[in-house]
Design a protein around this motif. Structure first.
Motif, PDB file in Angstrom:
ATOM      1  N   UNK A 536       0.836  -1.201   0.000  1.00 43.48           N
ATOM      2  CA  UNK A 536       0.000   0.000   0.000  1.00 43.48           C
ATOM      3  C   UNK A 536       0.868   1.247   0.000  1.00 43.48           C
ATOM      4  N   UNK A 537       0.452   2.259  -0.725  1.00 42.52           N
ATOM      5  CA  UNK A 537       1.181   3.524  -0.779  1.00 42.52           C
ATOM      6  C   UNK A 537       0.944   4.310   0.512  1.00 42.52           C
ATOM      7  N   UNK A 538       1.946   5.155   0.862  1.00 42.00           N
ATOM      8  CA  UNK A 538       1.736   6.060   2.006  1.00 42.00           C
ATOM      9  C   UNK A 538       0.652   7.110   1.685  1.00 42.00           C
ATOM     10  N   UNK A 539       0.098   7.671   2.722  1.00 37.33           N
ATOM     11  CA  UNK A 539      -0.988   8.646   2.557  1.00 37.33           C
ATOM     12  C   UNK A 539      -0.578   9.826   1.689  1.00 37.33           C
ATOM     13  N   UNK A 540       0.582  10.420   2.002  1.00 38.68           N
ATOM     14  CA  UNK A 540       0.997  11.614   1.262  1.00 38.68           C
ATOM     15  C   UNK A 540       1.272  11.299  -0.193  1.00 38.68           C
ATOM     16  N   UNK A 541       1.837  10.117  -0.455  1.00 34.65           N
ATOM     17  CA  UNK A 541       2.116   9.744  -1.846  1.00 34.65           C
ATOM     18  C   UNK A 541       0.807   9.619  -2.634  1.00 34.65           C
ATOM     19  N   UNK A 542      -0.203   9.045  -1.962  1.00 36.84           N
ATOM     20  CA  UNK A 542      -1.505   8.900  -2.631  1.00 36.84           C
ATOM     21  C   UNK A 542      -2.106  10.285  -2.880  1.00 36.84           C
ATOM     22  N   UNK A 543      -1.989  11.198  -1.891  1.00 35.37           N
ATOM     23  CA  UNK A 543      -2.532  12.546  -2.047  1.00 35.37           C
ATOM     24  C   UNK A 543      -1.863  13.251  -3.231  1.00 35.37           C
ATOM     25  N   UNK A 544      -0.507  13.104  -3.321  1.00 38.86           N
ATOM     26  CA  UNK A 544       0.225  13.747  -4.420  1.00 38.86           C
ATOM     27  C   UNK A 544      -0.198  13.165  -5.762  1.00 38.86           C
ATOM     28  N   UNK A 546      -3.123  11.804  -6.549  1.00 41.21           N
ATOM     29  CA  UNK A 546      -4.485  12.267  -6.898  1.00 41.21           C
ATOM     30  C   UNK A 546      -4.437  13.725  -7.360  1.00 41.21           C
ATOM     31  N   UNK A 547      -3.573  14.539  -6.674  1.00 38.43           N
ATOM     32  CA  UNK A 547      -3.437  15.939  -7.099  1.00 38.43           C
ATOM     33  C   UNK A 547      -2.871  16.039  -8.511  1.00 38.43           C
ATOM     34  N   UNK A 548      -1.988  15.125  -8.835  1.00 43.37           N
ATOM     35  CA  UNK A 548      -1.376  15.152 -10.178  1.00 43.37           C
ATOM     36  C   UNK A 548      -2.393  14.815 -11.266  1.00 43.37           C
ATOM     37  N   UNK A 549      -3.444  14.086 -10.890  1.00 42.55           N
ATOM     38  CA  UNK A 549      -4.465  13.712 -11.869  1.00 42.55           C
ATOM     39  C   UNK A 549      -5.651  14.669 -11.879  1.00 42.55           C
ATOM     40  N   UNK A 550      -5.614  15.722 -11.023  1.00 40.12           N
ATOM     41  CA  UNK A 550      -6.678  16.716 -10.988  1.00 40.12           C
ATOM     42  C   UNK A 550      -6.731  17.460 -12.317  1.00 40.12           C
ATOM     43  N   UNK A 551      -7.906  17.526 -12.907  1.00 44.80           N
ATOM     44  CA  UNK A 551      -8.074  18.162 -14.205  1.00 44.80           C
ATOM     45  C   UNK A 551      -7.826  17.230 -15.358  1.00 44.80           C
ATOM     46  N   UNK A 558     -13.734  18.619  -6.796  1.00 49.74           N
ATOM     47  CA  UNK A 558     -13.945  17.486  -5.882  1.00 49.74           C
ATOM     48  C   UNK A 558     -12.609  17.047  -5.294  1.00 49.74           C
ATOM     49  N   UNK A 559     -11.546  17.091  -6.098  1.00 43.65           N
ATOM     50  CA  UNK A 559     -10.207  16.730  -5.601  1.00 43.65           C
ATOM     51  C   UNK A 559      -9.830  17.642  -4.446  1.00 43.65           C
ATOM     52  N   UNK A 560     -10.099  18.951  -4.596  1.00 47.47           N
ATOM     53  CA  UNK A 560      -9.749  19.918  -3.560  1.00 47.47           C
ATOM     54  C   UNK A 560     -10.457  19.595  -2.245  1.00 47.47           C
TER      55      UNK A 560
END
Length: 575
Positions: A536-544, A546-551, A558-560
């Motif tokens: 499993x990925x770490x929380x921050x890595x997953x957040x980064x 998902x942010x990279x796929x925003x737009x 919704x990402x925000x």
């Protein structure tokens, strides 16, 4: 003018008649003198021109005869006038006495000087005892005269009227005074005309009561139609009976078909709480008998032993003097009974009992509707639970089929519902969001195990088959009307914001909101879960990520909101 002309003509006629009679008298006297006394002096005097004596004699005779005629006519006219006055007086008295409304006349001291038969009958006293007494000591008996009486200072010119009730009989009269001017022009006498308006007032009161009753029934009907809460409905009915029927206390008992007893459910107006302990068998006491026989039971002095009122000790300190029990029956089925208590005998009146029956009928309908609604709501809840339990069973079955994603469906469902709430989705839509999230991978039931459970990467043809699972989900759920609103997530959760997703390559807001929410949560849970081929990925890595796929893959707004909520939740979990 005509009267003076008539009098002048009468005077001329009297004088002319006097002259003619005087001539006849003179001729008669001359004839008598010549025939009987051989006296022809008057004739000789006339022949020799001695007319003075003739004219004097004629004038005196005329005056005497005319005066006699005038006196005779005057006496006759006086007698005629007296007779006419007496006739008019008798006619006036007959008319006065024939008037059906009581009438009396009083002087400046308010003493009765005249009254008609109707007033005498109303007073029930002979004329001798009425005349000469102040009217306020006779009828109606009062401390003093009416304020509007014309004999009172400042009231003589006013057109006013007053009403009063005779306590002994309950008769209602309207009195209107009319001033009577004396020869000096002072209005210190009055004629009082009394009109009995008992029937009119009773009719007006009845109409007013009926209107009030209709308004109460209308309010109850509106309450029944707007609320299916039995407690609210019963409380409203109790208040309406207290206000409309002027009752002192009201209690409602409902029938329990299991115990076959009447149990107290609502009430108001009781000083003690003893009545709230009411629990009666059908046929027991007045209330039980009313329900058993399906008819009203009313009585006076319910606390006495003779009435058979079972709860007499409970209300002996309440001071009630009348009681009525109205059974509640709807479509032939017993629903309960209404107890109505009064400290007078009001409830025993016919119009009150009729109103109570109408309200009881409305209450029976309300109770029946509330029971049906409660039963329907319970059945609907049970059916909904059965549906949702079935969906959860399907979801667990899918997780069991793909052991790598065990527990995934429940986790993403909870997170999706939470995020949808944050985005302002209403409660009704949240139900469908939850069901869609549980069934998001239902289409994978159409994917062969060889592809679904393959440990390594999928080939091009295998991916083509795997990408068909949203279409399989749509085809499986579309025939189920109950799940139509939940199709968005199973059918569209692989669509991407930039239009590169599948199966329809929808873009941006063309993608249903529920699917846009779920797609972020689905990726998050997948990356935060262990797989055979990775940890499993770490929380921050997953957040980064998902942010990279925003737009690109995800809706930026919704990402925000998702990132903000997740980062706010991490310290809370750590603490």
């Amino acid at each position: 003018m005509e009267q003076r002309n008539g009098s002048s003509r009468l005077n001329y006629k009297i004088i002319l008649a006097g002259i003619i009679l005087a001539l006849f008298v003179w001729v008669g006297e001359s004839f008598v003198d010549i025939v009987f006394y051989r006296d022809i002096r008057m004739a000789k005097n006339l022949l020799h021109g001695a007319w003075a004596h003739f004219w004097l004699h004629l004038a005196l005779s005329t005056l005497i005869i005319a005066f006699s005629i005038y006196v005779t006519l005057l006496i006759s006219q006086i007698k005629f006038s007296k007779t006419r006055i007496e006739t008019i007086k008798n006619e006036w008295e007959d008319t006065f006495d024939g008037i059906t409304e009581p009438i009396f006349i009083h002087d400046a001291a308010f003493k009765i000087t005249r009254c008609n038969i109707a007033y005498r009958d109303a007073v029930a006293m002979p004329f001798e005892k009425i005349i000469g007494k102040p009217y306020y000591e006779v009828f109606p008996i009062m401390p003093g005269p009416f304020k509007s009486c014309a004999a009172n200072a400042g009231a003589a010119k006013k057109e006013t009227e007053e009403e009063f009730i005779v306590p002994e009989t309950g008769r209602i009269f309207r009195v209107k005074p009319y001033p009577v001017a004396t020869p000096s022009g002072i209005d210190n006498h009055s004629v009082h005309i009394m009109e009995e308006i008992t029937g009119k007032r009773n009719a007006e009161d009845k109409i007013s009561r009926q209107l009030k009753y209709m308004e109460a029934i209308n309010r109850i009907s509106r309450t029944i139609n707007s609320s299916f809460d039995i407690s609210t409905t019963l409380e409203f009915i109790v208040n309406e009976i207290l206000e409309t029927m002027h009752a002192d206390a009201v209690g409602v008992m409902l029938y329990d078909p299991v115990t076959q007893r009447l149990e107290y459910k609502a009430g108001r107006g009781f000083l003690s709480g003893g009545i709230e302990k009411t629990s009666l068998r059908i046929g027991e006491g007045l209330a039980g008998r009313a329900v058993l026989e399906c008819k009203n039971v009313c009585c006076v002095d319910p606390s006495s032993a003779e009435t058979g009122f079972q709860r007499a000790p409970l209300i002996e300190k309440e001071g009630f003097h009348s009681y009525c029990c109205i059974p509640l029956v709807s479509k032939g089925v017993i629903k309960g009974a209404i107890d109505i208590f009064c400290k007078d005998k009001t409830i025993t009146k016919k119009d009150h009992s009729e109103l109570a029956e109408t309200i009881a009928m409305q209450a029976s309908i309300a109770i029946d509707n509330a029971e049906m609604f409660t039963s329907l709501r319970r059945s609907n809840l049970e059916l909904t639970l059965a549906y949702d339990t079935t969906l959860e069973g399907w979801s667990r079955a899918l997780d069991l089929r793909d052991k790598e994603t065990e527990g995934h469906s429940q986790r993403v469902t909870d997170m999706t519902v939470h995020l949808a709430k944050e985005l302002g989705v209403n409660d009704a839509e949240l139900i469908h969001v939850r069901r869609g999230a549980l069934l998001h991978d239902i289409g994978k039931m159409g994917v062969p195990d060889a592809i679904l459970l393959k440990p390594g990467p999928l080939g091009a043809e295998e991916w083509t088959l795997m990408k068909k699972h949203p279409i399989y989900a749509r085809d499986m759920l579309a025939p189920i009307e109950y799940l139509h609103p939940a199709i968005d997530i199973p059918y569209c959760h692989h669509e991407k914001w930039d239009g590169t997703g599948y199966p329809r390559e929808l873009k941006q807001n063309d993608i249903p909101l529920a699917a846009r929410i779920f797609s972020i949560v689905d990726v998050y849970d997948a990356l935060r879960s262990d797989r055979p081929y990775r940890k499993a990925w770490p929380e921050e890595k997953v957040m980064d990520h998902i942010l990279s796929l925003s737009g690109k893959d995800f809706d930026p707004e919704i990402v925000s909101v998702f990132i903000k909520n997740r980062r706010a939740a991490i310290p809370a979990k750590a603490s």
